[in-house]
Design a protein around this motif. Structure first.
Motif, mmCIF file in Angstrom:
data_model
loop_
_atom_site.group_PDB
_atom_site.id
_atom_site.type_symbol
_atom_site.label_atom_id
_atom_site.label_comp_id
_atom_site.label_asym_id
_atom_site.label_seq_id
_atom_site.Cartn_x
_atom_site.Cartn_y
_atom_site.Cartn_z
ATOM 1 N N GLY A 118 0.805 -1.218 0.000
ATOM 2 C CA GLY A 118 0.000 0.000 0.000
ATOM 3 C C GLY A 118 0.830 1.257 0.000
ATOM 4 O O GLY A 118 0.349 2.329 -0.367
ATOM 5 N N ILE A 119 2.091 1.135 0.367
ATOM 6 C CA ILE A 119 3.000 2.284 0.375
ATOM 7 C C ILE A 119 3.843 2.321 -0.884
ATOM 8 O O ILE A 119 3.987 3.354 -1.536
ATOM 9 C CB ILE A 119 3.905 2.229 1.624
ATOM 10 N N ASN A 120 4.418 1.180 -1.234
ATOM 11 C CA ASN A 120 5.240 1.107 -2.446
ATOM 12 C C ASN A 120 5.226 -0.326 -2.966
ATOM 13 O O ASN A 120 6.076 -1.141 -2.590
ATOM 14 C CB ASN A 120 6.672 1.561 -2.151
ATOM 15 N N ALA A 121 4.270 -0.624 -3.812
ATOM 16 C CA ALA A 121 4.082 -1.987 -4.305
ATOM 17 C C ALA A 121 5.265 -2.454 -5.146
ATOM 18 O O ALA A 121 5.642 -3.629 -5.105
ATOM 19 C CB ALA A 121 2.798 -2.074 -5.127
ATOM 20 N N TYR A 122 5.857 -1.523 -5.908
ATOM 21 C CA TYR A 122 6.966 -1.913 -6.777
ATOM 22 C C TYR A 122 8.188 -2.322 -5.959
ATOM 23 O O TYR A 122 8.913 -3.247 -6.324
ATOM 24 C CB TYR A 122 7.317 -0.768 -7.721
ATOM 25 N N ALA A 123 8.425 -1.641 -4.834
ATOM 26 C CA ALA A 123 9.537 -2.006 -3.969
ATOM 27 C C ALA A 123 9.328 -3.388 -3.373
ATOM 28 O O ALA A 123 10.276 -4.174 -3.249
ATOM 29 C CB ALA A 123 9.690 -0.972 -2.854
ATOM 30 N N VAL A 124 8.094 -3.711 -3.015
ATOM 31 C CA VAL A 124 7.793 -5.015 -2.442
ATOM 32 C C VAL A 124 8.073 -6.127 -3.449
ATOM 33 O O VAL A 124 8.737 -7.118 -3.132
ATOM 34 C CB VAL A 124 6.321 -5.082 -1.976
ATOM 35 N N LEU A 156 -4.904 -1.578 0.775
ATOM 36 C CA LEU A 156 -5.821 -0.455 0.573
ATOM 37 C C LEU A 156 -5.786 0.481 1.771
ATOM 38 O O LEU A 156 -5.737 1.706 1.613
ATOM 39 C CB LEU A 156 -7.238 -0.965 0.347
ATOM 40 N N MET A 157 -5.781 -0.080 2.982
ATOM 41 C CA MET A 157 -5.765 0.753 4.177
ATOM 42 C C MET A 157 -4.473 1.563 4.276
ATOM 43 O O MET A 157 -4.501 2.768 4.553
ATOM 44 C CB MET A 157 -5.936 -0.127 5.418
ATOM 45 N N SER A 158 -3.339 0.922 4.053
ATOM 46 C CA SER A 158 -2.074 1.649 4.153
ATOM 47 C C SER A 158 -1.931 2.661 3.023
ATOM 48 O O SER A 158 -1.349 3.734 3.198
ATOM 49 C CB SER A 158 -0.887 0.681 4.159
ATOM 50 N N HIS A 159 -2.490 2.338 1.847
ATOM 51 C CA HIS A 159 -2.476 3.310 0.741
ATOM 52 C C HIS A 159 -3.282 4.549 1.098
ATOM 53 O O HIS A 159 -2.846 5.683 0.836
ATOM 54 C CB HIS A 159 -3.053 2.673 -0.523
ATOM 55 N N LEU A 160 -4.453 4.359 1.688
ATOM 56 C CA LEU A 160 -5.283 5.505 2.059
ATOM 57 C C LEU A 160 -4.599 6.348 3.128
ATOM 58 O O LEU A 160 -4.700 7.590 3.112
ATOM 59 C CB LEU A 160 -6.647 5.014 2.560
ATOM 60 N N VAL A 161 -3.899 5.694 4.034
ATOM 61 C CA VAL A 161 -3.131 6.435 5.041
ATOM 62 C C VAL A 161 -2.042 7.258 4.367
ATOM 63 O O VAL A 161 -1.856 8.444 4.670
ATOM 64 C CB VAL A 161 -2.516 5.467 6.073
ATOM 65 N N LYS A 162 -1.313 6.637 3.450
ATOM 66 C CA LYS A 162 -0.245 7.348 2.756
ATOM 67 C C LYS A 162 -0.802 8.525 1.953
ATOM 68 O O LYS A 162 -0.273 9.647 2.025
ATOM 69 C CB LYS A 162 0.497 6.394 1.812
ATOM 70 N N ALA A 163 -1.856 8.276 1.183
ATOM 71 C CA ALA A 163 -2.433 9.333 0.350
ATOM 72 C C ALA A 163 -2.963 10.479 1.205
ATOM 73 O O ALA A 163 -2.779 11.656 0.868
ATOM 74 C CB ALA A 163 -3.557 8.751 -0.516
ATOM 75 N N ALA A 187 1.362 -3.759 11.740
ATOM 76 C CA ALA A 187 0.035 -3.478 12.294
ATOM 77 C C ALA A 187 0.066 -2.226 13.164
ATOM 78 O O ALA A 187 -0.848 -1.389 13.111
ATOM 79 C CB ALA A 187 -0.458 -4.669 13.106
ATOM 80 N N THR A 188 1.130 -2.082 13.956
ATOM 81 C CA THR A 188 1.272 -0.893 14.801
ATOM 82 C C THR A 188 1.393 0.375 13.966
ATOM 83 O O THR A 188 0.753 1.392 14.243
ATOM 84 C CB THR A 188 2.507 -1.038 15.708
ATOM 85 N N LEU A 189 2.209 0.307 12.913
ATOM 86 C CA LEU A 189 2.369 1.463 12.030
ATOM 87 C C LEU A 189 1.071 1.799 11.309
ATOM 88 O O LEU A 189 0.772 2.984 11.087
ATOM 89 C CB LEU A 189 3.477 1.170 11.011
ATOM 90 N N LEU A 190 0.312 0.776 10.958
ATOM 91 C CA LEU A 190 -0.968 1.018 10.285
ATOM 92 C C LEU A 190 -1.935 1.740 11.210
ATOM 93 O O LEU A 190 -2.598 2.710 10.802
ATOM 94 C CB LEU A 190 -1.561 -0.307 9.818
ATOM 95 N N VAL A 191 -2.017 1.295 12.456
ATOM 96 C CA VAL A 191 -2.907 1.949 13.427
ATOM 97 C C VAL A 191 -2.459 3.382 13.675
ATOM 98 O O VAL A 191 -3.283 4.317 13.694
ATOM 99 C CB VAL A 191 -2.935 1.149 14.746
ATOM 100 N N LEU A 192 -1.161 3.589 13.860
ATOM 101 C CA LEU A 192 -0.645 4.941 14.071
ATOM 102 C C LEU A 192 -0.915 5.827 12.856
ATOM 103 O O LEU A 192 -1.216 7.015 12.996
ATOM 104 C CB LEU A 192 0.858 4.889 14.356
ATOM 105 N N GLY A 193 -0.826 5.235 11.668
ATOM 106 C CA GLY A 193 -1.102 5.993 10.454
ATOM 107 C C GLY A 193 -2.548 6.431 10.365
ATOM 108 O O GLY A 193 -2.839 7.579 9.989
ATOM 109 N N VAL A 194 -3.464 5.545 10.718
ATOM 110 C CA VAL A 194 -4.892 5.896 10.713
ATOM 111 C C VAL A 194 -5.160 7.018 11.705
ATOM 112 O O VAL A 194 -5.880 7.985 11.397
ATOM 113 C CB VAL A 194 -5.749 4.655 11.047
ATOM 114 N N VAL A 195 -4.573 6.925 12.895
ATOM 115 C CA VAL A 195 -4.749 7.975 13.910
ATOM 116 C C VAL A 195 -4.194 9.302 13.398
ATOM 117 O O VAL A 195 -4.807 10.361 13.592
ATOM 118 C CB VAL A 195 -4.052 7.571 15.225
ATOM 119 N N THR A 196 -3.049 9.254 12.725
ATOM 120 C CA THR A 196 -2.440 10.469 12.186
ATOM 121 C C THR A 196 -3.323 11.121 11.135
ATOM 122 O O THR A 196 -3.493 12.344 11.115
ATOM 123 C CB THR A 196 -1.060 10.142 11.576
#
Length: 207
Positions: free
Chosen positions: A15-21, A110-117, A162-171
């Motif tokens: 969700g952050i960088n699919a090509y790097a993955v 999708l969730m991490s992408h929405l956080v990034k965007a 998972a922790t970073l995802l939750v922190l990202g949503v809060v941010t």
């Protein structure tokens, strides 16, 4: 051992960088670092394509407003990539149904992408470009670090993701007002361009 932690982590990273993955997993498999990477990700054409697209993203992701446009285009691409990578990992492992893995990887991406965007929209309310560069670089290094870590400690990496995802949503929730400001600016710019184009229609170019 269940492949679920790796599926979750790869989905978050996609969700952050699919090509790097795709590039990192393929390289880990091709060099023998991990035997859990499916051969389809180790193919030379896949690695080359992922490498080229990663370089394109590395540039676009550091330019104000261009990064948000790039994110908009990848709203579908990143979740699909997360789902495909997850399904391939599950198929290679055999410890998790591919459909379930795809659902986990795709939804997490999708969730991490929405956080990034959303975070980028908030950052783009600032006129200086340095925060974009710093954020993009941090994201790239973070994805590389956590995918590498997941190869050796998948469960611990999944907990971190998972922790970073939750922190990202809060941010993103915290930055909601700045995100709305960005969306208003973008709508205003579109309206200004539309009006400028409409006013220019009846005019003839000077001879």
């Amino acid at each position: 051992m269940s492949v679920l932690p790796l599926v979750f982590t790869s989905g978050w990273a996609s969700g952050i960088n699919a090509y790097a993955v795709v590039l990192l997993l393929g390289l880990f498999g091709a060099t023998g670092i991990s035997d859990e990477v499916p051969e389809s990700l180790q193919r030379t054409d896949v690695l080359v394509a992922a490498g080229v697209l990663f370089l394109c993203e590395a540039v676009a992701d550091k330019i104000p407003y261009v990064d948000s446009a790039w994110d908009s285009v990848h709203t579908v691409i990143r979740p699909v990539a997360g789902a495909v990578v997850a399904a391939l990992l599950a198929g290679e492992s055999g410890s998790l149904p591919e459909l379930a893995a795809g659902a986990v990887g795709g939804s997490t991406a999708l969730m991490s992408h929405l956080v990034k965007a959303g975070t980028r929209m908030a950052i783009n309310t600032s006129p200086e470009p340095f925060s974009n560069i710093a954020m993009s670089t941090t994201e790239d290094l973070g994805v590389a670090a956590i995918i590498t870590f997941a190869m050796f400690h998948p469960l611990a990496a999944a907990i971190i993701a998972a922790t970073l995802l939750v922190l990202g949503v809060v941010t993103v929730v915290f930055l909601a007002s700045r995100i709305r400001r960005f969306l208003r600016r973008r709508a205003q710019r579109r309206e200004e361009r539309r009006l400028a184009a409409a006013e220019g229609l009846p005019q003839r170019p000077p001879h």
